[in-house]
Design an enzyme around this catalytic site. Structure first.
Site, short mmCIF file in Angstrom:
data_model
loop_
_atom_site.label_atom_id
_atom_site.label_comp_id
_atom_site.label_asym_id
_atom_site.label_seq_id
_atom_site.Cartn_x
_atom_site.Cartn_y
_atom_site.Cartn_z
N GLY A 186 1.88 5.01 -0.57
CA GLY A 186 1.23 6.30 -0.79
C GLY A 186 2.30 7.31 -1.17
O GLY A 186 2.45 7.69 -2.33
N ARG A 187 3.11 7.67 -0.17
CA ARG A 187 4.16 8.67 -0.35
C ARG A 187 5.07 8.36 -1.55
O ARG A 187 5.39 9.25 -2.34
CB ARG A 187 5.01 8.69 0.92
CG ARG A 187 6.04 9.77 0.98
CD ARG A 187 6.97 9.54 2.19
NE ARG A 187 6.24 9.28 3.40
CZ ARG A 187 5.76 10.21 4.21
NH1 ARG A 187 5.99 11.47 3.95
NH2 ARG A 187 5.08 9.89 5.30
N TYR A 246 0.76 13.94 1.23
CA TYR A 246 0.36 14.52 2.52
C TYR A 246 0.55 16.04 2.56
O TYR A 246 0.83 16.60 3.62
CB TYR A 246 1.11 13.84 3.69
CG TYR A 246 0.97 12.33 3.64
CD1 TYR A 246 -0.23 11.73 3.97
CD2 TYR A 246 2.02 11.52 3.22
CE1 TYR A 246 -0.39 10.34 3.90
CE2 TYR A 246 1.88 10.14 3.15
CZ TYR A 246 0.68 9.57 3.49
OH TYR A 246 0.53 8.20 3.42
N CYS A 257 -0.37 33.01 10.43
CA CYS A 257 -0.08 33.73 11.68
C CYS A 257 0.35 32.76 12.77
O CYS A 257 -0.38 32.54 13.76
CB CYS A 257 -1.29 34.54 12.11
SG CYS A 257 -1.56 35.89 10.98
N GLU A 308 0.83 -1.21 0.00
CA GLU A 308 0.00 0.00 0.00
C GLU A 308 0.86 1.26 0.00
O GLU A 308 0.90 2.00 0.98
CB GLU A 308 -0.87 0.03 1.27
CG GLU A 308 -1.81 -1.11 1.40
CD GLU A 308 -2.52 -1.11 2.76
OE1 GLU A 308 -1.97 -0.54 3.74
OE2 GLU A 308 -3.60 -1.66 2.84
N TYR A 324 5.34 17.53 11.80
CA TYR A 324 6.31 16.44 11.97
C TYR A 324 7.75 16.91 11.96
O TYR A 324 8.66 16.08 11.87
CB TYR A 324 6.19 15.44 10.82
CG TYR A 324 4.85 14.79 10.62
CD1 TYR A 324 4.26 14.00 11.61
CD2 TYR A 324 4.19 14.92 9.40
CE1 TYR A 324 3.04 13.39 11.39
CE2 TYR A 324 2.96 14.31 9.18
CZ TYR A 324 2.40 13.55 10.17
OH TYR A 324 1.21 12.93 9.95
C1 LIG Z 1 -2.47 1.34 6.62
C2 LIG Z 1 -1.63 2.22 5.80
N1 LIG Z 1 -1.24 1.80 4.60
C3 LIG Z 1 -0.47 2.58 3.80
C4 LIG Z 1 -0.05 3.83 4.21
C5 LIG Z 1 0.79 4.64 3.28
O1 LIG Z 1 2.02 4.93 3.80
P1 LIG Z 1 3.08 5.68 2.88
O2 LIG Z 1 2.42 6.87 2.33
O3 LIG Z 1 4.17 6.02 3.81
O4 LIG Z 1 3.49 4.71 1.83
C6 LIG Z 1 -0.43 4.30 5.47
C7 LIG Z 1 0.03 5.62 5.91
O5 LIG Z 1 0.07 5.99 7.02
C8 LIG Z 1 -1.26 3.47 6.29
O6 LIG Z 1 -1.65 3.89 7.50
#
Ligand SMILES: Cc1ncc(COP(=O)(O)O)c(C=O)c1O
Length: 453
Positions: free
Chosen positions: A294-295, A392, A363, A292, A336
């Site tokens: 994302g980043r 993000y 501000c 999975e 962060y």
């Molecule tokens: C369950 C789960 N899967 C995948 C991701 C994606 O993580 P990343 O964007 O670091 O790949 C997250 C991000 O927090 C997550 O909580």
């Protein structure tokens, strides 16, 4: 020390930053600032790299885009074109994906506190998989399935008890976590038994996620070990054979020159090899491996373009150079302490003359986007580009100080297209309504006394 950003950027003969072949300053002329720009080819390329590793390793797999990193109709369309799976974590993300006509069967629904309404929406729309996080959710699902009998694929999220080496707030896999069933205390077994008694819940596998922005493979090695141990235990105890092992996301990316992450697909290759080895050793069939990211898919492809405005010089302190965005479009530095780097888009390689703080327009003293940025000579009106902001950033954007959220532009094949319009001041008040209880309950717009305050 004055350092120059050595992130992967493209410039043309005029020393202009280009994104997907288009000059950043041209995009700014057309769409204004602050502006979020995605190089779509880069997203597609990373998707294909992940898939290639699975093909080379001859494994059943799914690459499921963790859409919390950036969700919009356009990105879901790109994911659909690439025949991806996606994860959603809220009714809103699910709604957006459905509006994009993203195939519901390729959606996984995540979240540690899904509401009854959200789960019902997922069932009605025949979402492919629900990643069940806790006992309350199991109860909700069971009760919904009594009302709307159907069968749903589920994956049980467990907390693998692994802390990846990353920022504290990003850790989600350790034992003391709000996510998933704990393994050691028997919660995961208990969840299995509940699921096993309900024929409408089709358990296809388990899920773990150990954190985000991870550079080392050790955390994933441990995660795979813990998850495979659980599968071995469930085979012995329940004769359960898992179809899917979902190891989550978290593959780190480069934000600043000193970051040196491995290629995300190489972390995945090691995960596949570890799963295969553990399966062989324990005489289990190799499950399909789901990841999975994302980043790592959208982060490096994203740029935030700002116009430089005011500056403040204080003797013996690092100057503040302010841009027309900030924590409202990128909360990560404030939330962060995340590091970023940037370039002046209209003179990328001009000689560096100073190190400054890039401050936002919000501000808050903490609204500093970059704490230590080498800069050439700049003047108001120059365009500053922060790199690798695709994950993000916009997805965590707010209207703090009632600043409208930026526009988002996709660039591909030398063409640019708006995919999220810039918010207007009118948008900011669209959901507002006037208050009239204190003037007798009968709102008389013409004679509104509150207007004269
Ligand atoms: C369950 C789960 N899967 C995948 C991701 C994606 O993580 P990343 O964007 O670091 O790949 C997250 C991000 O927090 C997550 O909580």
């Amino acid at each position: 020390m004055i350092m120059s950003a050595n992130l992967d950027i493209e410039t043309n003969a005029e020393d202009q930053l280009t994104i997907g072949g288009i000059e950043a300053t041209k995009l700014v002329q057309q769409y204004g600032t602050p502006l979020n720009v995605y190089d779509v080819a880069r997203i597609r390329s990373q998707i294909r790299k992940f898939k290639k590793v699975f093909e080379e390793e001859q494994t059943e797999y799914e690459v499921s885009y963790a859409s919390k990193a950036f969700s919009s109709i356009a990105i879901f369309q790109v994911m659909s074109q690439e025949n991806m799976h996606i994860d959603v974590v809220s009714g809103g993300e699910l709604y957006t994906a459905l509006q994009a006509h993203f195939p519901a069967s390729q959606i996984s629904f995540h979240g540690n506190n899904k509401s009854r309404e959200e789960l019902s929406m997922a069932l009605e729309n025949h979402v492919g998989t629900i990643i069940v996080d806790n006992f309350h959710e199991l109860e909700l699902l069971q009760s919904l399935l009594e009302e709307q009998p159907t069968t749903v694929n589920i994956i049980l999220r467990v907390a693998p008890g692994v802390s990846a080496h990353t920022h504290e707030y990003d850790q989600t896999g350790q034992i003391d976590s709000k996510f998933g069933f704990d393994i050691d205390s028997g919660q995961a077994d208990q969840a299995f038994e509940i699921v096993n008694q309900n024929s409408n819940l089709n358990l296809i596998g388990i899920h773990g996620h150990i954190g985000s922005q991870i550079f080392e493979s050790e955390g994933f090695d441990l995660e795979v070990e813990r998850l495979m141990q659980l599968l071995v235990h469930w085979k012995k105890r329940y004769d359960f054979v898992s179809e899917v092992l979902n190891v989550g996301g978290g593959f780190g990316i480069q934000y600043v020159g000193t970051d040196n992450p491995p290629a995300p697909e190489e972390l995945v290759r090691q995960i596949i090899q570890n799963v295969r080895q553990a399966a062989e050793q324990n005489h289990l069939p190799l499950p399909a491996i789901w990841i999975e990211p994302g980043r790592s898919l959208v982060g490096p492809a994203g740029y935030s373009l700002y116009t430089i405005g005011s500056r403040k010089d204080i003797p013996n302190y690092q100057p503040y150079v302010s841009v027309d965005g900030g924590m409202g479009d990128n909360i990560r530095p404030a939330l962060y302490q995340a590091d970023y780097s940037g370039v002046v888009a209209n003179k990328v390689h001009a000689p560096v003359v100073e190190n400054v703080r890039i401050s936002g327009k919000y501000c808050e003293s903490g609204d500093i986007l970059i704490k230590n940025q080498p800069l050439p000579e700049t003047k108001p009106g120059d365009i500053f580009a922060i790199l690798a902001t695709g994950a993000y950033g916009y997805s965590m954007a707010s209207n703090y100080n009632r600043n409208p959220r930026p526009a988002v532009v996709f660039v591909e094949n030398d063409r640019a297209q708006i995919v999220i319009k810039r918010e207007t001041f009118q948008d900011l008040v669209n959901l507002d309504s006037e208050y009239f209880i204190n003037i007798g309950g009968n709102y008389d717009k013409e004679n509104d006394r509150t207007r004269n305050y």
